[in-house]
Write a protein that holds these residues in place. Sequence first.
Motif, PDB file in Angstrom:
ATOM      1  N   THR A   2       0.847  -1.198   0.000  1.00  0.00           N
ATOM      2  CA  THR A   2       0.000   0.000   0.000  1.00  0.00           C
ATOM      3  C   THR A   2       0.876   1.240   0.000  1.00  0.00           C
ATOM      4  OG1 THR A   2      -1.705  -1.162   1.225  1.00  0.00           O
ATOM      5  CG2 THR A   2      -1.829   1.231   1.181  1.00  0.00           C
ATOM      6  N   ASP A   3       0.952   1.892  -1.150  1.00  0.00           N
ATOM      7  CA  ASP A   3       1.710   3.120  -1.269  1.00  0.00           C
ATOM      8  C   ASP A   3       0.750   4.297  -1.243  1.00  0.00           C
ATOM      9  OD1 ASP A   3       4.239   1.923  -1.483  1.00  0.00           O
ATOM     10  OD2 ASP A   3       3.892   1.495  -3.605  1.00  0.00           O
ATOM     11  N   ILE A   4       1.102   5.333  -0.505  1.00  0.00           N
ATOM     12  CA  ILE A   4       0.267   6.529  -0.394  1.00  0.00           C
ATOM     13  C   ILE A   4       0.842   7.604  -1.298  1.00  0.00           C
ATOM     14  CG2 ILE A   4      -0.738   8.197   1.188  1.00  0.00           C
ATOM     15  CD1 ILE A   4      -0.272   6.287   3.447  1.00  0.00           C
ATOM     16  N   SER A   5       0.005   8.191  -2.125  1.00  0.00           N
ATOM     17  CA  SER A   5       0.460   9.227  -3.041  1.00  0.00           C
ATOM     18  C   SER A   5       0.849  10.486  -2.272  1.00  0.00           C
ATOM     19  CB  SER A   5      -0.632   9.545  -4.062  1.00  0.00           C
ATOM     20  OG  SER A   5      -1.757  10.111  -3.420  1.00  0.00           O
ATOM     21  N   ILE A   6       1.603  11.337  -2.951  1.00  0.00           N
ATOM     22  CA  ILE A   6       2.045  12.591  -2.325  1.00  0.00           C
ATOM     23  C   ILE A   6       0.845  13.455  -1.950  1.00  0.00           C
ATOM     24  CG2 ILE A   6       3.352  14.711  -2.666  1.00  0.00           C
ATOM     25  CD1 ILE A   6       5.078  12.269  -2.341  1.00  0.00           C
ATOM     26  N   ILE A   7      -0.146  13.500  -2.842  1.00  0.00           N
ATOM     27  CA  ILE A   7      -1.335  14.312  -2.553  1.00  0.00           C
ATOM     28  C   ILE A   7      -2.059  13.780  -1.316  1.00  0.00           C
ATOM     29  CG2 ILE A   7      -3.587  15.021  -3.424  1.00  0.00           C
ATOM     30  CD1 ILE A   7      -2.427  15.048  -6.216  1.00  0.00           C
ATOM     31  N   SER A   8      -2.191  12.457  -1.229  1.00  0.00           N
ATOM     32  CA  SER A   8      -2.845  11.866  -0.065  1.00  0.00           C
ATOM     33  C   SER A   8      -2.067  12.155   1.207  1.00  0.00           C
ATOM     34  CB  SER A   8      -3.003  10.356  -0.249  1.00  0.00           C
ATOM     35  OG  SER A   8      -3.894  10.065  -1.312  1.00  0.00           O
ATOM     36  N   THR A  44      -7.174   8.710   1.693  1.00  0.00           N
ATOM     37  CA  THR A  44      -6.262   7.640   1.276  1.00  0.00           C
ATOM     38  C   THR A  44      -6.968   6.559   0.465  1.00  0.00           C
ATOM     39  OG1 THR A  44      -6.588   6.497   3.399  1.00  0.00           O
ATOM     40  CG2 THR A  44      -4.690   7.991   3.212  1.00  0.00           C
ATOM     41  N   SER A 168       6.037   1.969   3.356  1.00  0.00           N
ATOM     42  CA  SER A 168       4.985   0.986   3.618  1.00  0.00           C
ATOM     43  C   SER A 168       5.564  -0.417   3.735  1.00  0.00           C
ATOM     44  CB  SER A 168       3.941   1.022   2.501  1.00  0.00           C
ATOM     45  OG  SER A 168       3.319   2.279   2.422  1.00  0.00           O
TER      46      SER A 168
END
Length: 270
Positions: A2-8, A44, A168
């Motif tokens: 699970t990678d979280i984007s920069i915007i998130s 997210t 993550s």
Amino acid sequence: MTDISIISMILVVIVAFFAGLEGILDQFQFHQPLVACTLIGLVTGHLEAGIMLGGTLQMLALGWANIGAAVAPDAALASVAAAIIMVKGGDFTPKGVTFAYSTAIPLAVAGLFLTMIVRTVSTALVHAGDKAAAEGNFAAIERFHFIALLLQGLRIAIPAALLLAIPSSAVQAILSKMPEWLNGGMQVGGAMVVAVGYAMVINMMATREVWPFFALGFALAAVSQLTLIAMGTIGVAIAFIYINLSKKGGNGGSTNAGSTDPIGDILEDY
């Protein structure tokens, strides 16, 4: 993974910042677990898991209150950090949610320590504001207020950013290496957290008048055909009946016979 984007990540930090502010302001309740976890789940892309986590933590946080000089555990940091751990761990099943909220207690204690630090620093700002008030410098007074609020927001935003900076894969590797006995113990402890939350809330409202309603609700909850909406409707109806009967018992049975709004009359009389 699970990678979280920069915007998130940016949105999560913003939510964390406002949660820190609301821990003091209490205006929009962003620091409440149900709100904070839901918002983090939303930004997210895991809204359902965020609601599940927030709803579970909320039952625990309802029993937290500042009494005298005793400061309650920090619900804001517990909510934000637990939600981030859940998202980074990548397990959105009930098992993953259980592990996330089982970490809430130590996180809340850590947040209490940060709260004490920020409030100690804010003491100096209060004295500086008093000096500015004596000089009639209103701009400085406002500036000190905003600085104090900024510190409260950063109290949650900085730990949230540090958690988001952890890869993550590292979080998932740690979770995968946990022994089964520890994982099982965390799940049992997490389930006990919910029970303790309910017990604390019930203990605060336990009176002779309330216990019959608790027993009635406990019995109705066992009826699987009743939805939460139906349960809520029954609860509201019973509350109005109780208020109306209590009022009649107090004034000899008099009512506002000519009114066309009986519910409004009950609330107004009460």
